[in-house]
Design a protein around this motif. Sequence first.
Motif, PDB file in Angstrom:
ATOM      1  N   GLN A 128      93.030 132.945  31.866  1.00  0.00           N
ATOM      2  CA  GLN A 128      94.361 133.424  32.236  1.00  0.00           C
ATOM      3  C   GLN A 128      94.649 134.784  31.606  1.00  0.00           C
ATOM      4  O   GLN A 128      95.223 135.664  32.250  1.00  0.00           O
ATOM      5  CB  GLN A 128      95.416 132.401  31.822  1.00  0.00           C
ATOM      6  CG  GLN A 128      95.349 131.127  32.629  1.00  0.00           C
ATOM      7  CD  GLN A 128      96.217 130.028  32.070  1.00  0.00           C
ATOM      8  OE1 GLN A 128      96.481 129.975  30.862  1.00  0.00           O
ATOM      9  NE2 GLN A 128      96.640 129.113  32.929  1.00  0.00           N
ATOM     10  N   LYS A 129      94.253 134.964  30.344  1.00  0.00           N
ATOM     11  CA  LYS A 129      94.458 136.260  29.690  1.00  0.00           C
ATOM     12  C   LYS A 129      93.669 137.354  30.395  1.00  0.00           C
ATOM     13  O   LYS A 129      94.161 138.469  30.574  1.00  0.00           O
ATOM     14  CB  LYS A 129      94.060 136.190  28.215  1.00  0.00           C
ATOM     15  CG  LYS A 129      95.096 135.518  27.357  1.00  0.00           C
ATOM     16  CD  LYS A 129      94.731 135.640  25.898  1.00  0.00           C
ATOM     17  CE  LYS A 129      95.802 135.004  25.033  1.00  0.00           C
ATOM     18  NZ  LYS A 129      95.555 135.174  23.619  1.00  0.00           N
ATOM     19  N   ARG A 130      92.445 137.055  30.780  1.00  0.00           N
ATOM     20  CA  ARG A 130      91.613 138.025  31.492  1.00  0.00           C
ATOM     21  C   ARG A 130      92.278 138.413  32.815  1.00  0.00           C
ATOM     22  O   ARG A 130      92.329 139.593  33.175  1.00  0.00           O
ATOM     23  CB  ARG A 130      90.225 137.422  31.715  1.00  0.00           C
ATOM     24  CG  ARG A 130      89.190 138.394  32.169  1.00  0.00           C
ATOM     25  CD  ARG A 130      87.764 137.860  32.097  1.00  0.00           C
ATOM     26  NE  ARG A 130      87.609 136.548  32.715  1.00  0.00           N
ATOM     27  CZ  ARG A 130      87.328 135.431  32.046  1.00  0.00           C
ATOM     28  NH1 ARG A 130      87.193 135.442  30.739  1.00  0.00           N
ATOM     29  NH2 ARG A 130      87.184 134.290  32.694  1.00  0.00           N
ATOM     30  N   PHE A 131      92.821 137.428  33.529  1.00  0.00           N
ATOM     31  CA  PHE A 131      93.527 137.676  34.788  1.00  0.00           C
ATOM     32  C   PHE A 131      94.740 138.577  34.546  1.00  0.00           C
ATOM     33  O   PHE A 131      94.969 139.548  35.280  1.00  0.00           O
ATOM     34  CB  PHE A 131      93.955 136.343  35.406  1.00  0.00           C
ATOM     35  CG  PHE A 131      94.850 136.483  36.603  1.00  0.00           C
ATOM     36  CD1 PHE A 131      94.328 136.814  37.845  1.00  0.00           C
ATOM     37  CD2 PHE A 131      96.218 136.279  36.491  1.00  0.00           C
ATOM     38  CE1 PHE A 131      95.153 136.947  38.951  1.00  0.00           C
ATOM     39  CE2 PHE A 131      97.043 136.408  37.589  1.00  0.00           C
ATOM     40  CZ  PHE A 131      96.512 136.750  38.821  1.00  0.00           C
ATOM     41  N   LEU A 132      95.525 138.273  33.509  1.00  0.00           N
ATOM     42  CA  LEU A 132      96.733 139.058  33.217  1.00  0.00           C
ATOM     43  C   LEU A 132      96.384 140.476  32.757  1.00  0.00           C
ATOM     44  O   LEU A 132      97.094 141.423  33.085  1.00  0.00           O
ATOM     45  CB  LEU A 132      97.583 138.345  32.164  1.00  0.00           C
ATOM     46  CG  LEU A 132      98.274 137.071  32.650  1.00  0.00           C
ATOM     47  CD1 LEU A 132      98.897 136.331  31.485  1.00  0.00           C
ATOM     48  CD2 LEU A 132      99.318 137.380  33.711  1.00  0.00           C
ATOM     49  N   ARG A 133      95.300 140.633  32.006  1.00  0.00           N
ATOM     50  CA  ARG A 133      94.874 141.984  31.606  1.00  0.00           C
ATOM     51  C   ARG A 133      94.544 142.819  32.833  1.00  0.00           C
ATOM     52  O   ARG A 133      94.881 144.001  32.903  1.00  0.00           O
ATOM     53  CB  ARG A 133      93.663 141.912  30.673  1.00  0.00           C
ATOM     54  CG  ARG A 133      94.001 141.515  29.260  1.00  0.00           C
ATOM     55  CD  ARG A 133      92.867 141.821  28.300  1.00  0.00           C
ATOM     56  NE  ARG A 133      91.608 141.175  28.662  1.00  0.00           N
ATOM     57  CZ  ARG A 133      91.188 140.013  28.170  1.00  0.00           C
ATOM     58  NH1 ARG A 133      91.934 139.370  27.290  1.00  0.00           N
ATOM     59  NH2 ARG A 133      90.026 139.521  28.523  1.00  0.00           N
ATOM     60  N   ALA A 134      93.877 142.202  33.803  1.00  0.00           N
ATOM     61  CA  ALA A 134      93.544 142.923  35.040  1.00  0.00           C
ATOM     62  C   ALA A 134      94.813 143.292  35.807  1.00  0.00           C
ATOM     63  O   ALA A 134      94.921 144.394  36.352  1.00  0.00           O
ATOM     64  CB  ALA A 134      92.632 142.064  35.909  1.00  0.00           C
ATOM     65  N   GLU A 135      95.783 142.376  35.848  1.00  0.00           N
ATOM     66  CA  GLU A 135      97.052 142.647  36.538  1.00  0.00           C
ATOM     67  C   GLU A 135      97.825 143.767  35.837  1.00  0.00           C
ATOM     68  O   GLU A 135      98.505 144.566  36.479  1.00  0.00           O
ATOM     69  CB  GLU A 135      97.916 141.386  36.578  1.00  0.00           C
ATOM     70  CG  GLU A 135      97.381 140.295  37.475  1.00  0.00           C
ATOM     71  CD  GLU A 135      97.463 140.652  38.945  1.00  0.00           C
ATOM     72  OE1 GLU A 135      98.529 141.111  39.389  1.00  0.00           O
ATOM     73  OE2 GLU A 135      96.437 140.490  39.632  1.00  0.00           O
ATOM     74  N   ALA A 136      97.749 143.825  34.517  1.00  0.00           N
ATOM     75  CA  ALA A 136      98.522 144.801  33.739  1.00  0.00           C
ATOM     76  C   ALA A 136      97.885 146.182  33.720  1.00  0.00           C
ATOM     77  O   ALA A 136      98.536 147.154  33.334  1.00  0.00           O
ATOM     78  CB  ALA A 136      98.694 144.300  32.309  1.00  0.00           C
TER      79      ALA A 136
END
Length: 97
Positions: A6-14
């Motif tokens: 989930q953190k990896r996904f959010l880093r990509a979104e950010a």
Amino acid sequence: MLTGKQKRFLRAEAHHLTPIFQVGKGGVNEQMLRQIEDALEARELIKVRILDNCEMDKHEVAEALAEGTNSELVQLIGLTVVLYKESTKNKRIQLPK
């Protein structure tokens, strides 16, 4: 608590976001925390920039922002903090399981 996926996904979104708040010489205060909470409710994912003249350590600032807004610290890279908090009214981001 966010998983690594989930953190990896959010880093990509950010990645494409620009910082909408700055923490400067005054450090973290109540008014700033209230404004960041409002922004998190509206956007769910935000970036905060720590200015060079900030007297607090960047790790202390990141922890203070996360604790003060009851959000998750996604990333601290350089002087940029990425925060995530699931919105109650404007849910936009679907986290992977």
